[in-house]
Design a protein around this motif. Structure first.
Motif, PDB file in Angstrom:
ATOM      1  N   TRP A 145    -106.141 -50.167  18.172  1.00  0.00           N
ATOM      2  CA  TRP A 145    -105.510 -48.851  18.231  1.00  0.00           C
ATOM      3  C   TRP A 145    -106.523 -47.709  18.339  1.00  0.00           C
ATOM      4  CZ3 TRP A 145    -100.319 -47.596  18.562  1.00  0.00           C
ATOM      5  CH2 TRP A 145     -99.435 -48.681  18.492  1.00  0.00           C
ATOM      6  N   ASP A 146    -107.766 -48.033  18.641  1.00  0.00           N
ATOM      7  CA  ASP A 146    -108.782 -46.993  18.845  1.00  0.00           C
ATOM      8  C   ASP A 146    -108.683 -46.527  20.291  1.00  0.00           C
ATOM      9  OD1 ASP A 146    -110.977 -45.327  18.560  1.00  0.00           O
ATOM     10  OD2 ASP A 146    -112.412 -46.925  19.034  1.00  0.00           O
ATOM     11  N   LEU A 147    -107.755 -45.609  20.546  1.00  0.00           N
ATOM     12  CA  LEU A 147    -107.360 -45.278  21.908  1.00  0.00           C
ATOM     13  C   LEU A 147    -107.709 -43.860  22.341  1.00  0.00           C
ATOM     14  CD1 LEU A 147    -103.756 -46.824  21.696  1.00  0.00           C
ATOM     15  CD2 LEU A 147    -105.818 -47.903  22.621  1.00  0.00           C
ATOM     16  N   LEU A 148    -107.927 -42.945  21.385  1.00  0.00           N
ATOM     17  CA  LEU A 148    -108.060 -41.525  21.716  1.00  0.00           C
ATOM     18  C   LEU A 148    -109.352 -40.928  21.190  1.00  0.00           C
ATOM     19  CD1 LEU A 148    -104.447 -40.409  20.714  1.00  0.00           C
ATOM     20  CD2 LEU A 148    -105.231 -41.139  22.972  1.00  0.00           C
ATOM     21  N   LYS A 149    -109.862 -39.944  21.918  1.00  0.00           N
ATOM     22  CA  LYS A 149    -110.974 -39.144  21.421  1.00  0.00           C
ATOM     23  C   LYS A 149    -110.576 -37.677  21.481  1.00  0.00           C
ATOM     24  CE  LYS A 149    -113.338 -39.556  25.918  1.00  0.00           C
ATOM     25  NZ  LYS A 149    -114.564 -40.054  26.596  1.00  0.00           N
TER      26      LYS A 149
ATOM     27  N   MET B  20     -99.924 -48.098  14.492  1.00  0.00           N
ATOM     28  CA  MET B  20    -100.448 -46.861  13.939  1.00  0.00           C
ATOM     29  C   MET B  20     -99.412 -45.744  14.134  1.00  0.00           C
ATOM     30  SD  MET B  20    -103.220 -47.230  12.354  1.00  0.00           S
ATOM     31  CE  MET B  20    -104.598 -48.383  12.167  1.00  0.00           C
ATOM     32  N   PRO B  21     -99.425 -44.744  13.257  1.00  0.00           N
ATOM     33  CA  PRO B  21     -98.398 -43.701  13.313  1.00  0.00           C
ATOM     34  C   PRO B  21     -98.604 -42.726  14.462  1.00  0.00           C
ATOM     35  CG  PRO B  21    -100.026 -43.159  11.651  1.00  0.00           C
ATOM     36  CD  PRO B  21    -100.358 -44.546  12.134  1.00  0.00           C
ATOM     37  N   THR B  22     -97.498 -42.285  15.045  1.00  0.00           N
ATOM     38  CA  THR B  22     -97.528 -41.163  15.968  1.00  0.00           C
ATOM     39  C   THR B  22     -97.628 -39.878  15.158  1.00  0.00           C
ATOM     40  OG1 THR B  22     -95.133 -40.861  15.934  1.00  0.00           O
ATOM     41  CG2 THR B  22     -96.008 -42.412  17.558  1.00  0.00           C
ATOM     42  N   MET B  23     -97.816 -38.761  15.856  1.00  0.00           N
ATOM     43  CA  MET B  23     -97.900 -37.493  15.140  1.00  0.00           C
ATOM     44  C   MET B  23     -96.593 -37.166  14.420  1.00  0.00           C
ATOM     45  SD  MET B  23     -97.780 -34.477  18.045  1.00  0.00           S
ATOM     46  CE  MET B  23     -96.612 -34.449  19.403  1.00  0.00           C
ATOM     47  N   VAL B  24     -95.456 -37.564  14.991  1.00  0.00           N
ATOM     48  CA  VAL B  24     -94.185 -37.209  14.355  1.00  0.00           C
ATOM     49  C   VAL B  24     -93.873 -38.119  13.175  1.00  0.00           C
ATOM     50  CG1 VAL B  24     -93.265 -36.086  16.395  1.00  0.00           C
ATOM     51  CG2 VAL B  24     -92.826 -38.499  16.058  1.00  0.00           C
ATOM     52  N   GLN B  25     -94.307 -39.363  13.220  1.00  0.00           N
ATOM     53  CA  GLN B  25     -94.133 -40.245  12.062  1.00  0.00           C
ATOM     54  C   GLN B  25     -95.012 -39.775  10.897  1.00  0.00           C
ATOM     55  OE1 GLN B  25     -95.045 -43.760  14.299  1.00  0.00           O
ATOM     56  NE2 GLN B  25     -92.893 -44.256  14.682  1.00  0.00           N
ATOM     57  N   ALA B  26     -96.250 -39.388  11.202  1.00  0.00           N
ATOM     58  CA  ALA B  26     -97.103 -38.799  10.169  1.00  0.00           C
ATOM     59  C   ALA B  26     -96.498 -37.501   9.660  1.00  0.00           C
ATOM     60  CB  ALA B  26     -98.505 -38.552  10.730  1.00  0.00           C
ATOM     61  N   GLY B  27     -95.876 -36.740  10.573  1.00  0.00           N
ATOM     62  CA  GLY B  27     -95.242 -35.485  10.191  1.00  0.00           C
ATOM     63  C   GLY B  27     -94.081 -35.676   9.240  1.00  0.00           C
ATOM     64  N   VAL B  28     -93.322 -36.761   9.396  1.00  0.00           N
ATOM     65  CA  VAL B  28     -92.216 -37.052   8.475  1.00  0.00           C
ATOM     66  C   VAL B  28     -92.749 -37.246   7.055  1.00  0.00           C
ATOM     67  CG1 VAL B  28     -90.501 -38.801   7.832  1.00  0.00           C
ATOM     68  CG2 VAL B  28     -90.630 -37.993  10.194  1.00  0.00           C
ATOM     69  N   TYR B  29     -93.831 -38.015   6.926  1.00  0.00           N
ATOM     70  CA  TYR B  29     -94.431 -38.229   5.603  1.00  0.00           C
ATOM     71  C   TYR B  29     -94.827 -36.892   4.976  1.00  0.00           C
ATOM     72  CZ  TYR B  29     -97.738 -39.787   2.010  1.00  0.00           C
ATOM     73  OH  TYR B  29     -98.397 -39.990   0.816  1.00  0.00           O
ATOM     74  N   SER B  30     -95.484 -36.054   5.758  1.00  0.00           N
ATOM     75  CA  SER B  30     -95.942 -34.750   5.266  1.00  0.00           C
ATOM     76  C   SER B  30     -94.766 -33.853   4.903  1.00  0.00           C
ATOM     77  CB  SER B  30     -96.813 -34.079   6.332  1.00  0.00           C
ATOM     78  OG  SER B  30     -97.200 -32.779   5.949  1.00  0.00           O
ATOM     79  N   ALA B  31     -93.739 -33.812   5.756  1.00  0.00           N
ATOM     80  CA  ALA B  31     -92.579 -32.952   5.512  1.00  0.00           C
ATOM     81  C   ALA B  31     -91.847 -33.364   4.240  1.00  0.00           C
ATOM     82  CB  ALA B  31     -91.639 -32.994   6.710  1.00  0.00           C
ATOM     83  N   VAL B  32     -91.597 -34.651   4.086  1.00  0.00           N
ATOM     84  CA  VAL B  32     -90.899 -35.145   2.893  1.00  0.00           C
ATOM     85  C   VAL B  32     -91.716 -34.852   1.642  1.00  0.00           C
ATOM     86  CG1 VAL B  32     -90.079 -37.213   1.688  1.00  0.00           C
ATOM     87  CG2 VAL B  32     -89.581 -36.900   4.131  1.00  0.00           C
ATOM     88  N   THR B  33     -93.024 -35.100   1.712  1.00  0.00           N
ATOM     89  CA  THR B  33     -93.893 -34.856   0.558  1.00  0.00           C
ATOM     90  C   THR B  33     -93.863 -33.388   0.144  1.00  0.00           C
ATOM     91  OG1 THR B  33     -95.365 -36.689   1.157  1.00  0.00           O
ATOM     92  CG2 THR B  33     -96.259 -34.991  -0.291  1.00  0.00           C
ATOM     93  N   ASN B  34     -93.987 -32.500   1.103  1.00  0.00           N
ATOM     94  CA  ASN B  34     -94.029 -31.069   0.772  1.00  0.00           C
ATOM     95  C   ASN B  34     -92.669 -30.537   0.345  1.00  0.00           C
ATOM     96  OD1 ASN B  34     -96.837 -30.110   1.111  1.00  0.00           O
ATOM     97  ND2 ASN B  34     -96.592 -30.979   3.151  1.00  0.00           N
ATOM     98  N   TYR B  35     -91.596 -31.119   0.858  1.00  0.00           N
ATOM     99  CA  TYR B  35     -90.261 -30.761   0.373  1.00  0.00           C
ATOM    100  C   TYR B  35     -90.123 -31.121  -1.105  1.00  0.00           C
ATOM    101  CZ  TYR B  35     -85.185 -30.952  -0.200  1.00  0.00           C
ATOM    102  OH  TYR B  35     -83.901 -30.775  -0.661  1.00  0.00           O
ATOM    103  N   LEU B  36     -90.584 -32.314  -1.462  1.00  0.00           N
ATOM    104  CA  LEU B  36     -90.511 -32.744  -2.867  1.00  0.00           C
ATOM    105  C   LEU B  36     -91.423 -31.894  -3.754  1.00  0.00           C
ATOM    106  CD1 LEU B  36     -90.480 -36.614  -2.299  1.00  0.00           C
ATOM    107  CD2 LEU B  36     -88.531 -35.154  -2.911  1.00  0.00           C
ATOM    108  N   LYS B  37     -92.582 -31.524  -3.242  1.00  0.00           N
ATOM    109  CA  LYS B  37     -93.473 -30.635  -3.995  1.00  0.00           C
ATOM    110  C   LYS B  37     -92.806 -29.292  -4.273  1.00  0.00           C
ATOM    111  CE  LYS B  37     -98.026 -32.388  -2.532  1.00  0.00           C
ATOM    112  NZ  LYS B  37     -99.261 -32.054  -1.761  1.00  0.00           N
TER     113      LYS B  37
END
Length: 407
Positions: A380-384, A306-323
């Protein structure tokens, strides 16, 4: 003769139109007929699992989901290992920019590397969207016109974690600190939160990046009389420190551990038997809502984690840069940076995000806790989530920023 003159006039006029149109097309389109994004990360060291190859997967997913093209031109991802060395990071960035026409650089999961790359890239008018490094210097005293700090910083982390622990009785703190820019920034910001709540710092010790034996540092912390041992480190360093603290039965003896930067991959590595009850602050939890979970399960199919916050952040950053490129019709860095500052960011990672003039991406954070083993429903159900930390509370307000761009 008339026809020759008419023909010559037409050719000259046509050439004039071509000359006039040339710069206009370059300004309105892509400077070299494509968009190239560089993912510069720790691919082999202590931060490999928290960003590393997984960041490349996330970036490629963003490109695929965008359709593989922007302004009808191809998008390319390149990647490299900075090896946690600022000189290697800077030389790689220089080669990417000068020889390979890289338009944007992301990941940068080491504060010393990130500061070096952000400074170099800004001189060359190249946007950096830092997702992995933590130091507040990126948007404070070393801010740049093209540098964006996207996922978290060392001010936002202790606002949740340290506040909760001090209010629950953890008044006296001792720090084990990664001995470079990130660790020192995290200790400084956490100490400020502790002291603002009438707590105190009774000591600290610096540990080199990549330390495998924390026993001497833990013994110093144990004998300090501190209520809380703050781990101002990350990645495998944090995992090793917590595992060895468990061997020393530090928590069982009455002291508490505060992981100031913890990732879901760390919890998975330790296991809930060791990690249960550990509280920390994060920007993203893979199953925090339906949109995040749907994307995270797609990511898991490609990465096996499962993605860490920074791996998810890379997806978001790249997407918004392209937008932003799509919105302005150009990859001109000034136009794109201006557009990024005007957009509200909404996707699987962030809701209502805003990139400020100093480059800080303002967004909510979350105080989370590692579940007990019997609370986990799947691997991966580790956090609440314990509470949401509003963006305005998590980050340094612009009114208090030391960024020279604001003056």
């Amino acid at each position: 003769m008339f026809n020759q003159r008419k023909l010559l006039h037409g050719i000259v006029a046509g050439l004039g139109l071509m000359v006039a149109a040339g710069p206009l097309s370059a300004a309105e389109g892509l400077s070299d007929g494509k968009v190239k994004i560089g993912v510069l990360s720790d691919m082999s060291g202590v931060y490999k699992s928290l960003e590393g190859p997984g960041a490349v997967v996330a970036a490629k997913m963003a490109v695929e989901d965008f359709g593989g093209k922007v302004l009808d031109k191809p998008i390319e991802i390149v990647s490299a290992d900075h090896q946690n060395k600022p000189d290697i990071g800077a030389s790689t960035a220089r080669e990417w920019i000068d020889a390979k026409q890289v338009d944007m650089i992301t990941a940068l999961d080491n504060s010393s590397v990130a500061l070096a790359v952000q400074g170099l890239a800004s001189e060359k008018k190249v946007i950096t969207m830092d997702t992995g490094a933590g130091t507040t210097a990126l948007t404070e005293d070393q801010c740049t016109p093209y540098g964006i700090h996207y996922v978290y910083d060392t001010h936002a982390l202790p606002v949740g974690t340290a506040t909760a622990m001090v209010k629950n009785g953890g008044k006296k703190w001792f720090f084990i600190t990664a001995d470079y820019a990130f660790g020192h920034s995290l200790q400084e910001n956490t100490s400020a939160v502790v002291k603002s709540l009438d707590g105190e710092v009774v000591g600290n010790v610096n540990a080199p990046l990549g330390t495998t034996d924390f026993s001497s540092y833990l013994l110093q912390a144990q004998s300090s009389g501190a209520d809380v041992i703050g781990l101002a480190n990350a990645g495998q360093d944090t995992v090793n420190a917590i595992k060895q603290a468990n061997q020393f039965r530090i928590v069982q003896s009455g002291q508490k551990l505060a992981g100031m930067l913890v990732f879901i991959t760390d919890i998975q590595s330790m296991g809930l038997d060791i990690a249960q009850g550990l509280q920390f602050t994060t920007a993203f939890v893979w199953n925090q809502d339906d949109e995040a979970e749907k994307w995270s399960r797609r990511y898991y199919e490609k990465q096996g984690a499962m993605p860490t916050m920074v791996q998810a952040g890379v997806y978001s950053a790249v997407t918004n840069y392209l937008k932003a490129i799509d919105a302005v019709g150009s990859d001109d860095p000034d136009a794109v940076r201006k557009q990024l500052g005007e957009m509200e960011l909404n996707d699987m990672f962030v809701k209502g995000g805003k990139i400020l003039p100093n480059g800080l991406m303002l967004h909510d954070m979350y105080l989370v806790e590692a579940k007990k083993p019997d609370e986990s429903k799947e691997d991966w159900d580790l956090l609440k989530v314990i509470s949401k930390i509003p963006a305005e509370q998590a980050y340094i307000p612009l009114s208090e920023s030391k960024c020279s761009l604001l003056k």
